[in-house]
Scaffold this active site. Structure first.
Site, PDB file in Angstrom:
ATOM      1  N   HIS A 158       0.823  -1.207   0.000  1.00  0.00           N
ATOM      2  CA  HIS A 158       0.000   0.000   0.000  1.00  0.00           C
ATOM      3  C   HIS A 158       0.862   1.264   0.000  1.00  0.00           C
ATOM      4  O   HIS A 158       1.764   1.400   0.832  1.00  0.00           O
ATOM      5  CB  HIS A 158      -0.931  -0.022   1.215  1.00  0.00           C
ATOM      6  CG  HIS A 158      -1.806   1.169   1.343  1.00  0.00           C
ATOM      7  ND1 HIS A 158      -2.742   1.506   0.399  1.00  0.00           N
ATOM      8  CD2 HIS A 158      -1.875   2.122   2.294  1.00  0.00           C
ATOM      9  CE1 HIS A 158      -3.365   2.608   0.776  1.00  0.00           C
ATOM     10  NE2 HIS A 158      -2.850   3.009   1.924  1.00  0.00           N
TER      11      HIS A 158
ATOM     12  N   ASP B 220      12.083   5.954 -19.099  1.00  0.00           N
ATOM     13  CA  ASP B 220      12.550   5.914 -20.481  1.00  0.00           C
ATOM     14  C   ASP B 220      14.028   5.516 -20.537  1.00  0.00           C
ATOM     15  O   ASP B 220      14.669   5.323 -19.506  1.00  0.00           O
ATOM     16  CB  ASP B 220      12.287   7.253 -21.173  1.00  0.00           C
ATOM     17  CG  ASP B 220      13.024   8.432 -20.541  1.00  0.00           C
ATOM     18  OD1 ASP B 220      14.099   8.240 -19.926  1.00  0.00           O
ATOM     19  OD2 ASP B 220      12.526   9.559 -20.669  1.00  0.00           O
TER      20      ASP B 220
ATOM     21  N   HIS C 133       9.930  18.304 -12.992  1.00  0.00           N
ATOM     22  CA  HIS C 133      10.964  17.269 -13.087  1.00  0.00           C
ATOM     23  C   HIS C 133      11.747  17.123 -11.783  1.00  0.00           C
ATOM     24  O   HIS C 133      12.014  16.011 -11.332  1.00  0.00           O
ATOM     25  CB  HIS C 133      11.888  17.650 -14.253  1.00  0.00           C
ATOM     26  CG  HIS C 133      12.993  16.706 -14.528  1.00  0.00           C
ATOM     27  ND1 HIS C 133      12.789  15.463 -15.078  1.00  0.00           N
ATOM     28  CD2 HIS C 133      14.333  16.827 -14.345  1.00  0.00           C
ATOM     29  CE1 HIS C 133      13.956  14.858 -15.223  1.00  0.00           C
ATOM     30  NE2 HIS C 133      14.906  15.656 -14.783  1.00  0.00           N
TER      31      HIS C 133
ATOM     32  N   TYR D 265      10.726  12.737 -21.486  1.00  0.00           N
ATOM     33  CA  TYR D 265      10.052  12.795 -20.183  1.00  0.00           C
ATOM     34  C   TYR D 265       8.898  11.796 -20.077  1.00  0.00           C
ATOM     35  O   TYR D 265       7.884  12.074 -19.440  1.00  0.00           O
ATOM     36  CB  TYR D 265       9.543  14.213 -19.892  1.00  0.00           C
ATOM     37  CG  TYR D 265      10.630  15.239 -19.787  1.00  0.00           C
ATOM     38  CD1 TYR D 265      11.382  15.378 -18.629  1.00  0.00           C
ATOM     39  CD2 TYR D 265      10.926  16.072 -20.862  1.00  0.00           C
ATOM     40  CE1 TYR D 265      12.389  16.320 -18.529  1.00  0.00           C
ATOM     41  CE2 TYR D 265      11.936  17.023 -20.780  1.00  0.00           C
ATOM     42  CZ  TYR D 265      12.656  17.140 -19.615  1.00  0.00           C
ATOM     43  OH  TYR D 265      13.663  18.074 -19.521  1.00  0.00           O
ATOM     44  N   ALA D 266       9.059  10.620 -20.624  1.00  0.00           N
ATOM     45  CA  ALA D 266       8.001   9.606 -20.597  1.00  0.00           C
ATOM     46  C   ALA D 266       7.905   8.883 -19.257  1.00  0.00           C
ATOM     47  O   ALA D 266       7.052   8.023 -19.061  1.00  0.00           O
ATOM     48  CB  ALA D 266       8.228   8.587 -21.707  1.00  0.00           C
ATOM     49  N   ASN D 267       8.740   9.221 -18.317  1.00  0.00           N
ATOM     50  CA  ASN D 267       8.837   8.532 -17.025  1.00  0.00           C
ATOM     51  C   ASN D 267       7.560   8.646 -16.205  1.00  0.00           C
ATOM     52  O   ASN D 267       6.925   9.689 -16.186  1.00  0.00           O
ATOM     53  CB  ASN D 267       9.997   9.113 -16.221  1.00  0.00           C
ATOM     54  CG  ASN D 267      11.241   9.265 -17.071  1.00  0.00           C
ATOM     55  OD1 ASN D 267      11.697   8.315 -17.660  1.00  0.00           O
ATOM     56  ND2 ASN D 267      11.750  10.477 -17.157  1.00  0.00           N
TER      57      ASN D 267
END
Length: 129
Positions: A20, A28, A99, A121-123
């Site tokens: 939890h 990326d 970021h 920035y696909a994280n």
């Protein structure tokens, strides 16, 4: 033998240890190494697999309460790319943050799954419900 769902034993082990409000990072290809957290590197070549492909594999097996993404993702990618992420997350709250704030969350994650995604920035940080 596992016949469906996630087949990668390292990813399965990582997800099995999430409790939890714990988090997992799906990153990326350019995401920096964080030596203090376990990293499962799935990157093969450019965009194989992508963050969204990994997210699609995880969603049916993992209860997600929130997803954190970087504000810069919305700034540097086209509206269609941003909308595609929103479509993938469905009703799960998607929280965009700078970021710098995003990176502060990373050391607290149970682990990190690195992809071959070249989308800037696909994280994502997946927080369990």
């Amino acid at each position: 033998m596992i016949r469906t769902g996630i087949l990668n034993p390292a990813v399965l082990s990582l997800l099995a240890r999430v409790r939890h409000t714990n988090t997992v990072v799906v990153a990326d290809r350019g995401f920096p190494l964080w030596p203090q957290i376990e990293t499962v590197d799935l990157s093969l070549v450019d965009d194989v697999p992508t963050v969204r492909q990994v997210l699609d594999a995880i969603l049916p097996q993992y209860v997600i309460g929130r997803i954190f993404a970087e504000e810069e993702f919305r700034q540097v990618n086209s509206p269609s790319v941003v909308e595609a992420l929103r479509d993938h997350t469905g009703a799960i709250p998607l929280v965009f943050e700078p970021h710098v704030e995003f990176k502060r969350r990373v050391p607290h994650a149970i682990g990190l799954i690195r992809t071959g995604d070249s989308t800037p920035y696909a994280n994502l940080i997946l927080e369990s419900a």
